[in-house]
Design a protein around this motif. Structure first.
Motif, PDB file in Angstrom:
ATOM      1  N   ILE B   5       0.843  -1.200   0.000  1.00 25.77           N
ATOM      2  CA  ILE B   5       0.000   0.000   0.000  1.00 25.77           C
ATOM      3  C   ILE B   5       0.876   1.247   0.000  1.00 25.77           C
ATOM      4  O   ILE B   5       0.626   2.211  -0.733  1.00 25.77           O
ATOM      5  CB  ILE B   5      -0.941   0.000   1.224  1.00 25.77           C
ATOM      6  CG1 ILE B   5      -1.851  -1.233   1.173  1.00 25.77           C
ATOM      7  CG2 ILE B   5      -1.783   1.280   1.257  1.00 25.77           C
ATOM      8  CD1 ILE B   5      -2.863  -1.307   2.277  1.00 25.77           C
ATOM      9  N   LEU B   6       1.950   1.182   0.807  1.00 23.98           N
ATOM     10  CA  LEU B   6       2.881   2.305   0.892  1.00 23.98           C
ATOM     11  C   LEU B   6       3.477   2.610  -0.481  1.00 23.98           C
ATOM     12  O   LEU B   6       3.512   3.758  -0.929  1.00 23.98           O
ATOM     13  CB  LEU B   6       3.989   1.960   1.888  1.00 23.98           C
ATOM     14  CG  LEU B   6       4.766   3.155   2.431  1.00 23.98           C
ATOM     15  CD1 LEU B   6       3.898   3.967   3.368  1.00 23.98           C
ATOM     16  CD2 LEU B   6       6.012   2.676   3.156  1.00 23.98           C
ATOM     17  N   GLN B  10       3.060   5.908  -2.800  1.00 21.70           N
ATOM     18  CA  GLN B  10       4.211   6.682  -3.273  1.00 21.70           C
ATOM     19  C   GLN B  10       4.139   6.904  -4.778  1.00 21.70           C
ATOM     20  O   GLN B  10       4.405   8.006  -5.268  1.00 21.70           O
ATOM     21  CB  GLN B  10       5.513   5.965  -2.903  1.00 21.70           C
ATOM     22  CG  GLN B  10       5.893   6.160  -1.434  1.00 21.70           C
ATOM     23  CD  GLN B  10       7.035   5.267  -0.995  1.00 21.70           C
ATOM     24  OE1 GLN B  10       7.342   4.272  -1.642  1.00 21.70           O
ATOM     25  NE2 GLN B  10       7.643   5.622   0.118  1.00 21.70           N
ATOM     26  N   ALA B  11       3.749   5.842  -5.520  1.00 22.52           N
ATOM     27  CA  ALA B  11       3.631   5.952  -6.981  1.00 22.52           C
ATOM     28  C   ALA B  11       2.543   6.950  -7.346  1.00 22.52           C
ATOM     29  O   ALA B  11       2.713   7.768  -8.262  1.00 22.52           O
ATOM     30  CB  ALA B  11       3.338   4.580  -7.581  1.00 22.52           C
ATOM     31  N   LEU B  12       1.428   6.889  -6.603  1.00 22.01           N
ATOM     32  CA  LEU B  12       0.314   7.803  -6.864  1.00 22.01           C
ATOM     33  C   LEU B  12       0.739   9.243  -6.654  1.00 22.01           C
ATOM     34  O   LEU B  12       0.376  10.140  -7.411  1.00 22.01           O
ATOM     35  CB  LEU B  12      -0.868   7.467  -5.952  1.00 22.01           C
ATOM     36  CG  LEU B  12      -1.698   6.260  -6.388  1.00 22.01           C
ATOM     37  CD1 LEU B  12      -2.813   5.985  -5.380  1.00 22.01           C
ATOM     38  CD2 LEU B  12      -2.286   6.477  -7.783  1.00 22.01           C
ATOM     39  N   LEU B  14       3.699  10.489  -7.021  1.00 18.92           N
ATOM     40  CA  LEU B  14       4.520  10.875  -8.161  1.00 18.92           C
ATOM     41  C   LEU B  14       3.621  11.246  -9.344  1.00 18.92           C
ATOM     42  O   LEU B  14       3.789  12.298  -9.977  1.00 18.92           O
ATOM     43  CB  LEU B  14       5.449   9.715  -8.539  1.00 18.92           C
ATOM     44  CG  LEU B  14       6.427   9.999  -9.678  1.00 18.92           C
ATOM     45  CD1 LEU B  14       7.510  10.946  -9.240  1.00 18.92           C
ATOM     46  CD2 LEU B  14       7.048   8.700 -10.196  1.00 18.92           C
ATOM     47  N   LEU B  15       2.654  10.357  -9.610  1.00 24.27           N
ATOM     48  CA  LEU B  15       1.730  10.566 -10.734  1.00 24.27           C
ATOM     49  C   LEU B  15       0.971  11.870 -10.557  1.00 24.27           C
ATOM     50  O   LEU B  15       0.829  12.662 -11.492  1.00 24.27           O
ATOM     51  CB  LEU B  15       0.750   9.391 -10.802  1.00 24.27           C
ATOM     52  CG  LEU B  15       0.525   8.832 -12.204  1.00 24.27           C
ATOM     53  CD1 LEU B  15       1.768   8.074 -12.655  1.00 24.27           C
ATOM     54  CD2 LEU B  15      -0.699   7.922 -12.220  1.00 24.27           C
ATOM     55  N   ALA B  16       0.503  12.108  -9.332  1.00 18.95           N
ATOM     56  CA  ALA B  16      -0.289  13.304  -9.046  1.00 18.95           C
ATOM     57  C   ALA B  16       0.528  14.565  -9.278  1.00 18.95           C
ATOM     58  O   ALA B  16       0.031  15.550  -9.856  1.00 18.95           O
ATOM     59  CB  ALA B  16      -0.793  13.251  -7.606  1.00 18.95           C
ATOM     60  N   SER B  17       1.791  14.544  -8.854  1.00 22.96           N
ATOM     61  CA  SER B  17       2.587  15.757  -9.026  1.00 22.96           C
ATOM     62  C   SER B  17       2.858  16.026 -10.507  1.00 22.96           C
ATOM     63  O   SER B  17       2.879  17.175 -10.947  1.00 22.96           O
ATOM     64  CB  SER B  17       3.883  15.689  -8.217  1.00 22.96           C
ATOM     65  OG  SER B  17       4.537  14.471  -8.454  1.00 22.96           O
ATOM     66  N   PHE B  18       3.040  14.927 -11.296  1.00 23.78           N
ATOM     67  CA  PHE B  18       3.185  15.099 -12.740  1.00 23.78           C
ATOM     68  C   PHE B  18       1.907  15.669 -13.352  1.00 23.78           C
ATOM     69  O   PHE B  18       1.953  16.551 -14.209  1.00 23.78           O
ATOM     70  CB  PHE B  18       3.545  13.772 -13.412  1.00 23.78           C
ATOM     71  CG  PHE B  18       5.024  13.593 -13.588  1.00 23.78           C
ATOM     72  CD1 PHE B  18       5.642  13.949 -14.785  1.00 23.78           C
ATOM     73  CD2 PHE B  18       5.801  13.105 -12.562  1.00 23.78           C
ATOM     74  CE1 PHE B  18       7.007  13.812 -14.938  1.00 23.78           C
ATOM     75  CE2 PHE B  18       7.160  12.955 -12.700  1.00 23.78           C
ATOM     76  CZ  PHE B  18       7.776  13.312 -13.898  1.00 23.78           C
ATOM     77  N   ALA B  19       0.782  15.150 -12.887  1.00 25.47           N
ATOM     78  CA  ALA B  19      -0.508  15.608 -13.411  1.00 25.47           C
ATOM     79  C   ALA B  19      -0.710  17.084 -13.104  1.00 25.47           C
ATOM     80  O   ALA B  19      -1.110  17.877 -13.977  1.00 25.47           O
ATOM     81  CB  ALA B  19      -1.633  14.777 -12.798  1.00 25.47           C
ATOM     82  N   LEU B  20      -0.391  17.476 -11.897  1.00 21.87           N
ATOM     83  CA  LEU B  20      -0.528  18.872 -11.481  1.00 21.87           C
ATOM     84  C   LEU B  20       0.347  19.771 -12.343  1.00 21.87           C
ATOM     85  O   LEU B  20      -0.077  20.817 -12.841  1.00 21.87           O
ATOM     86  CB  LEU B  20      -0.126  18.997 -10.004  1.00 21.87           C
ATOM     87  CG  LEU B  20      -0.304  20.395  -9.408  1.00 21.87           C
ATOM     88  CD1 LEU B  20      -1.780  20.722  -9.233  1.00 21.87           C
ATOM     89  CD2 LEU B  20       0.429  20.506  -8.064  1.00 21.87           C
ATOM     90  N   TRP B  21       1.588  19.302 -12.541  1.00 25.14           N
ATOM     91  CA  TRP B  21       2.557  20.019 -13.377  1.00 25.14           C
ATOM     92  C   TRP B  21       1.970  20.194 -14.787  1.00 25.14           C
ATOM     93  O   TRP B  21       1.955  21.295 -15.342  1.00 25.14           O
ATOM     94  CB  TRP B  21       3.848  19.202 -13.394  1.00 25.14           C
ATOM     95  CG  TRP B  21       5.008  19.795 -14.139  1.00 25.14           C
ATOM     96  CD1 TRP B  21       5.102  21.051 -14.659  1.00 25.14           C
ATOM     97  CD2 TRP B  21       6.238  19.137 -14.458  1.00 25.14           C
ATOM     98  NE1 TRP B  21       6.310  21.232 -15.260  1.00 25.14           N
ATOM     99  CE2 TRP B  21       7.038  20.064 -15.153  1.00 25.14           C
ATOM    100  CE3 TRP B  21       6.738  17.862 -14.208  1.00 25.14           C
ATOM    101  CZ2 TRP B  21       8.313  19.745 -15.621  1.00 25.14           C
ATOM    102  CZ3 TRP B  21       8.003  17.563 -14.669  1.00 25.14           C
ATOM    103  CH2 TRP B  21       8.800  18.481 -15.355  1.00 25.14           C
ATOM    104  N   GLN B  22       1.425  19.087 -15.323  1.00 23.96           N
ATOM    105  CA  GLN B  22       0.853  19.119 -16.669  1.00 23.96           C
ATOM    106  C   GLN B  22      -0.307  20.108 -16.751  1.00 23.96           C
ATOM    107  O   GLN B  22      -0.370  20.952 -17.651  1.00 23.96           O
ATOM    108  CB  GLN B  22       0.366  17.713 -17.058  1.00 23.96           C
ATOM    109  CG  GLN B  22      -0.345  17.625 -18.393  1.00 23.96           C
ATOM    110  CD  GLN B  22       0.603  17.864 -19.561  1.00 23.96           C
ATOM    111  OE1 GLN B  22       1.792  17.554 -19.472  1.00 23.96           O
ATOM    112  NE2 GLN B  22       0.097  18.454 -20.643  1.00 23.96           N
TER     113      GLN B  22
END
Ligand SMILES: Nc1ncnc2c1ncn2[C@@H]1O[C@H](COP(=O)(O)OP(=O)(O)OP(=O)(O)O)[C@@H](O)[C@H]1O
Ligand SMILES: [Mg+2]
Lengths: 289, 254
Positions: B5-6, B10-12, B14-22
């Motif tokens: 779960i951890l 952590q992967a989520l 990373l994905l979220a910060s990329f999405a926000l950046w995009q």
């Protein structure tokens, strides 16, 4: 005639400490007080003063004394690890320079090499002497079995229990077959059963080839049950021997059984009378310091 | 929280910060000219690896890191053992060691470029100056902090000077070297990349420098991401080596 005899006798002794003084220089430099001994700086600590002690060939001598009185210091001097400030050390009649090559030393605190496995710890003395590793390993495993650690040879010291480590150290020292054994409270951290087992083991080993033993302990019963002679040290500072007792109890002895005999109790009472006062003195000094 | 779960969380993240950046750059809240666009950055990385264009550069950076680490460690070990065992030399060298350690050594890069040229060796030299002090101080400490009882025991067991060096001082010093292994590998990497960035014809640092020259911010970000992933991989390798070599030490896991 008598003096010639005695000097011959001490020349042949395994260890002869004569008029040993050991002063530790203090790092801090407090103000000099009137009455400081000449040559001894203010704040310096004279742990041992003019102490003489002899261990004859094949003799088992125990030294007892209150904690902090200088037992380990005396042993370190006999080992050549520290040079006395004054006095002379001879080993089998020759003045000692540097490390005492005839002696094996069992330290009070944990002295195993933490980066070597149990079996490598046992054979390291042989490796230092240039013996081939394959040959050394064979003897190492025999010694491991002897101290009840066969099958634990691959473990590192931190993977062994406290008692296992205490059993490993004698194997590490005895594999080198030293003529003299210097032991600094080797059994003090063990439970009473293991302790008596190892004390009996030590007596067996000693009676087999009569090494000369200088054994330090603060346990009077242990000292009496093992030794030929018990030396009592005074409380520090300026420690010196204040009593010597020949232990004439018959051998072979069982350390548990010998404690019940009337001879043992009589000796214990005699020695304790002297030791008690020193222990109390040492304790009061500890409180005052 | 269980380990899986951890990891997922952590992967989520990373994905979220990329999405926000995009989202921020695509909507124009952040100007893409300065902040890049994550999709284009990823595309660039893909293109680098697909065409194989990145491999010679990565190879050079890795080579520089490795050489700097090896030379720096060997030098630090040698000098650390020597000064650790020689009180007079240590006292003599003390102010100079302190001065050299206090100096911001990255500033030496131009001098190394003049001495060793723009090739691999000027970067190695910079990395060595960074790694050396790290290792040196640890070895020096390791030699000084050998347990006196263990030392006395070895001497009583018959060890001569060479035995003490080989069986006591070196293993003790190595345990300190390994405890700083992560940092010193990181230092070697920093030396290589900074060296490349300050002047070179190859390496990932050079790629970043070039992209910066043409205001290609996406390529700069791509280079940074590749370097980061690379550094993480190196760190994992070090952890593996550590587990292999330091079996004798009690594990103090968090
Ligand atoms: N290196 C040293 N520097 C200064 N003082 C020391 C040093 N070593 C020992 N001493 C002092 O000398 C005295 C005797 O110490 P030693 O270790 O010989 O005692 P001990 O009789 O073995 O005690 P214990 O029974 O607790 O082991 C102590 O007061 C100690 O503080
Ligand atoms: Mg002691």
């Amino acid at each position: 005639m008598t003096s010639m005899m005695s000097s011959l006798k001490s020349a042949a002794a395994a260890i002869n400490l004569s008029k040993i003084t050991c002063t530790f220089a203090s790092l801090a430099k407090p103000v000099a007080r009137p009455g400081d001994r000449p040559g001894v700086g203010a704040g310096d600590y004279t742990a041992v003063c003019e102490a003489s002690l002899t261990v004859a060939r094949g003799e088992f001598v125990s030294v007892v004394g209150p904690t902090g009185c200088g037992k380990s210091t005396l042993l370190n001097i006999a080992a050549g690890l520290i040079a006395p400030t004054a006095g002379e050390v001879t080993v089998f009649g020759t003045p000692l320079k540097g490390i005492n090559r005839h002696a094996g030393y069992l330290f009070q605190s944990d002295a195993l090499l933490p980066w070597m496995s149990a079996v490598d710890n046992v054979i390291v003395g042989l490796i230092f002497r240039g013996i081939r590793r394959a040959d050394a390993l064979e003897r190492g495993h025999q010694w491991l079995a002897r101290v009840g650690l066969s099958g634990h040879g691959h473990k590192y010291p931190h993977q062994l229990s406290g008692g296992m480590k205490k059993r490993l150290s004698p194997a590490q020292v005895l594999i080198n077959d030293p003529d003299i054994l210097l032991m600094d409270e080797p059994f003090s951290a063990l439970d009473i059963q293991t302790r008596q087992l190892m004390e009996n083991e030590l007596l067996d080993l000693w009676s087999a080839d009569r090494k000369s033993v200088l054994f330090i302990t603060h346990d009077l019963e242990e000292a009496i049950s093992l030794s030929d002679r018990v030396v009592v040290l005074s409380a520090g500072p300026e420690t010196r021997p204040i009593g010597e007792f020949a232990i004439t109890l018959p051998r072979p002895r069982d350390v548990a059984e010998v404690r019940m005999t009337p001879g043992f109790l009589e000796l214990h009472k005699q020695i304790w009378d002297i030791l008690k006062a020193e222990v109390q003195k040492g304790y009061r000094q500890g409180l005052a310091a | 929280m269980s380990a899986t779960i951890l990891r997922v969380c952590q992967a989520l993240l990373l994905l979220a910060s990329f999405a926000l950046w995009q989202v921020l750059t695509a909507s124009g809240v952040l100007p893409p000219f300065f902040f890049g666009e994550p999709l284009k950055v990823l595309e660039k990385i893909w293109q680098w690896f697909a065409s194989g264009e990145i491999f010679p550069h990565l190879g050079i950076t890795l080579l520089e890191t490795l050489l700097a680490f090896l030379f720096g460690t060997a030098l630090g070990l040698g000098v650390g053992l020597w000064l650790g065992l020689n009180r007079l030399a240590a006292t003599l060298a003390d102010p100079y060691i302190k001065a050299m350690n206090a100096m911001p050594r990255v500033i030496l890069a131009p001098i190394f470029a003049v001495w060793f040229g723009l090739g691999v060796w000027s970067k190695v030299a910079l990395g060595v100056t960074l790694v050396f002090f790290m290792v040196f101080f640890n070895v020096f400490q390791g030699v000084r902090e050998v347990s006196p009882v263990v030392l006395a025991n070895a001497r009583m067991l018959g060890a001569g000077r060479r035995h003490l060096l080989r069986h006591i001082y070196l293993p003790s010093a190595m345990s300190w070297v390994f405890s700083s292994l992560h940092t010193s590998v990181g230092m070697a990497f920093v030396g290589a990349v900074v060296g490349e960035y300050l002047g070179s014809a190859k390496g990932v640092g050079y790629l970043i420098l070039q992209a910066e020259g043409s205001f290609d911010i996406n390529t700069v970000f791509a280079g940074i991401l590749v370097l980061t992933a690379f550094a993480l991989a190196l760190d994992a390798l070090v952890s593996l080596a550590e587990q292999r070599l330091m079996v004798w030490q009690p594990r103090h896991e968090a």
